[in-house]
Enzyme design. Structure first.
Site, PDB file in Angstrom:
ATOM      1  N   THR A   1       0.810  -1.218   0.000  1.00 26.49           N
ATOM      2  CA  THR A   1       0.000   0.000   0.000  1.00 26.49           C
ATOM      3  C   THR A   1       0.843   1.269   0.000  1.00 26.49           C
ATOM      4  O   THR A   1       0.535   2.228  -0.700  1.00 26.49           O
ATOM      5  CB  THR A   1      -0.926   0.016   1.234  1.00 26.49           C
ATOM      6  OG1 THR A   1      -1.720  -1.178   1.233  1.00 26.49           O
ATOM      7  CG2 THR A   1      -1.841   1.233   1.224  1.00 26.49           C
TER       8      THR A   1
ATOM      9  N   ILE B   1       4.928   3.204   0.311  1.00 29.47           N
ATOM     10  CA  ILE B   1       6.386   3.192   0.292  1.00 29.47           C
ATOM     11  C   ILE B   1       6.857   4.074   1.432  1.00 29.47           C
ATOM     12  O   ILE B   1       6.456   5.237   1.546  1.00 29.47           O
ATOM     13  CB  ILE B   1       6.942   3.718  -1.045  1.00 29.47           C
ATOM     14  CG1 ILE B   1       6.523   2.797  -2.197  1.00 29.47           C
ATOM     15  CG2 ILE B   1       8.466   3.836  -0.993  1.00 29.47           C
ATOM     16  CD1 ILE B   1       6.919   3.310  -3.571  1.00 29.47           C
ATOM     17  N   LYS B   2       7.665   3.492   2.326  1.00 24.04           N
ATOM     18  CA  LYS B   2       8.219   4.249   3.449  1.00 24.04           C
ATOM     19  C   LYS B   2       9.712   4.415   3.233  1.00 24.04           C
ATOM     20  O   LYS B   2      10.375   3.467   2.823  1.00 24.04           O
ATOM     21  CB  LYS B   2       7.982   3.508   4.775  1.00 24.04           C
ATOM     22  CG  LYS B   2       6.536   3.484   5.253  1.00 24.04           C
ATOM     23  CD  LYS B   2       5.677   2.454   4.562  1.00 24.04           C
ATOM     24  CE  LYS B   2       6.072   1.033   4.912  1.00 24.04           C
ATOM     25  NZ  LYS B   2       5.187   0.027   4.227  1.00 24.04           N
TER      26      LYS B   2
ATOM     27  N   GLY C   1       9.069 -13.228   2.869  1.00 21.09           N
ATOM     28  CA  GLY C   1       8.935 -11.869   2.369  1.00 21.09           C
ATOM     29  C   GLY C   1      10.067 -10.980   2.846  1.00 21.09           C
ATOM     30  O   GLY C   1      10.473 -11.029   4.016  1.00 21.09           O
TER      31      GLY C   1
ATOM     32  N   ASP D   1      10.074  -7.881   3.467  1.00 19.86           N
ATOM     33  CA  ASP D   1       9.671  -6.952   4.530  1.00 19.86           C
ATOM     34  C   ASP D   1       9.703  -7.622   5.897  1.00 19.86           C
ATOM     35  O   ASP D   1      10.116  -7.018   6.898  1.00 19.86           O
ATOM     36  CB  ASP D   1       8.287  -6.381   4.247  1.00 19.86           C
ATOM     37  CG  ASP D   1       7.211  -7.451   4.060  1.00 19.86           C
ATOM     38  OD1 ASP D   1       7.554  -8.633   3.790  1.00 19.86           O
ATOM     39  OD2 ASP D   1       6.010  -7.112   4.172  1.00 19.86           O
ATOM     40  N   ARG D   2       9.298  -8.891   5.941  1.00 16.13           N
ATOM     41  CA  ARG D   2       9.370  -9.635   7.209  1.00 16.13           C
ATOM     42  C   ARG D   2      10.825  -9.835   7.634  1.00 16.13           C
ATOM     43  O   ARG D   2      11.167  -9.707   8.811  1.00 16.13           O
ATOM     44  CB  ARG D   2       8.671 -10.998   7.067  1.00 16.13           C
ATOM     45  CG  ARG D   2       7.164 -10.897   6.889  1.00 16.13           C
ATOM     46  CD  ARG D   2       6.556 -12.229   6.487  1.00 16.13           C
ATOM     47  NE  ARG D   2       6.623 -13.217   7.565  1.00 16.13           N
ATOM     48  CZ  ARG D   2       6.338 -14.514   7.396  1.00 16.13           C
ATOM     49  NH1 ARG D   2       6.011 -14.974   6.184  1.00 16.13           N
ATOM     50  NH2 ARG D   2       6.405 -15.338   8.424  1.00 16.13           N
TER      51      ARG D   2
END
Length: 251
Positions: free
Chosen positions: A10, A12-13, A103, A105-106
């Site tokens: 959702t 982008i940081k 993943g 991100d994980r």
């Protein structure tokens, strides 16, 4: 200078931090977010980053978004370094049957949790999906679970039923004592989704050693935190912390 970019489903940081600030978790010289659907806008932001910045990224939004981001970084003269899950990195060991299936991100969030030096922990990232992962005190990632995030749970009810529209409950919905029930449909949905999230987290926490720390991060973390019946540590930007510490290992 290190630039960390977490490309989610959702949002982008991104965060910017000097290498010498490794002992100051949570402190960023600059930070921002934008919609993943508008990834091209990152090019304008990147114009403020030093040409010699070390850029590290993780991505779960697919190859098209990754290619867009890589091209716009190249246009600014920046070389991307992509974090992907592996058998080991930054003192972590990955016990997934296929380590690279995890993943990115994980994996980044687990590196971030390990950098906090808090021993065994249950790492919860509440975003588009909610992930719940266990990391023991020796740095071994034992595996985890994935469930729809708060937004996806609400959307599933809205799309799968005729009369339950997509709308959040009261924005400051406080925890209610046992026996007190929601009095409108939107709050009923909100409380049901929160109960599903916190129930899964508390169920997994009960099976861990008492000294384990529950670490909570992600966009919906502050929404879940007041409703948990177990002690938790709220850590913002956990995946970015992991990317920063990964960057420190690069030559």
């Amino acid at each position: 200078m290190i630039v960390a970019i977490d490309i989610g489903n959702t949002r982008i940081k991104w965060g910017v931090r000097r290498k010498e600030e490794s002992a100051h978790p949570g402190v960023w010289d600059d930070y921002g977010t934008l919609s993943t659907a508008r990834a091209e806008e990152l090019e304008e932001v990147a114009g403020n980053w030093p040409k010699n910045a070390r850029v590290v990224l993780c991505n779960v939004a697919g190859p098209k978004v990754a290619a867009t981001v890589e091209a716009l970084l190249a246009a600014r003269g920046l070389q991307p370094h992509w974090l992907v899950a592996a058998e080991s990195v930054c003192g972590l060991r990955n016990s997934y049957e296929n380590p690279r299936q995890l993943g990115a991100d994980r994996w980044a969030a687990l590196i971030g949790a390990r950098s906090l030096d808090i021993g065994a922990c249950l790492v919860v990232c509440a975003g588009t999906a909610t992930t719940i992962d266990y990391l023991d005190s020796g740095g071994v990632f034992h595996g985890g679970m994935i469930l729809p995030g708060l937004g996806l749970m609400r959307a599933a009810l809205a799309s799968g039923t005729a009369q339950l529209t997509l709308m959040e409950g009261s924005p400051e919905l406080p925890p209610e004592p046992p026996g007190v029930w929601p009095k409108n449909t939107h709050d009923a949905i909100e409380r049901g989704c929160i109960a599903a999230q916190t129930g899964a987290i508390e169920h997994l926490r009960r099976g861990l050693p008492e000294e384990s720390t529950l670490v909570l991060s992600g966009g919906a973390a502050s929404r879940l935190m007041p409703h948990l019946n177990v002690q938790a540590r709220l850590v913002e930007k956990l995946a970015l912390e992991g990317l920063f510490h990964f960057a420190l290992t690069l030559a």
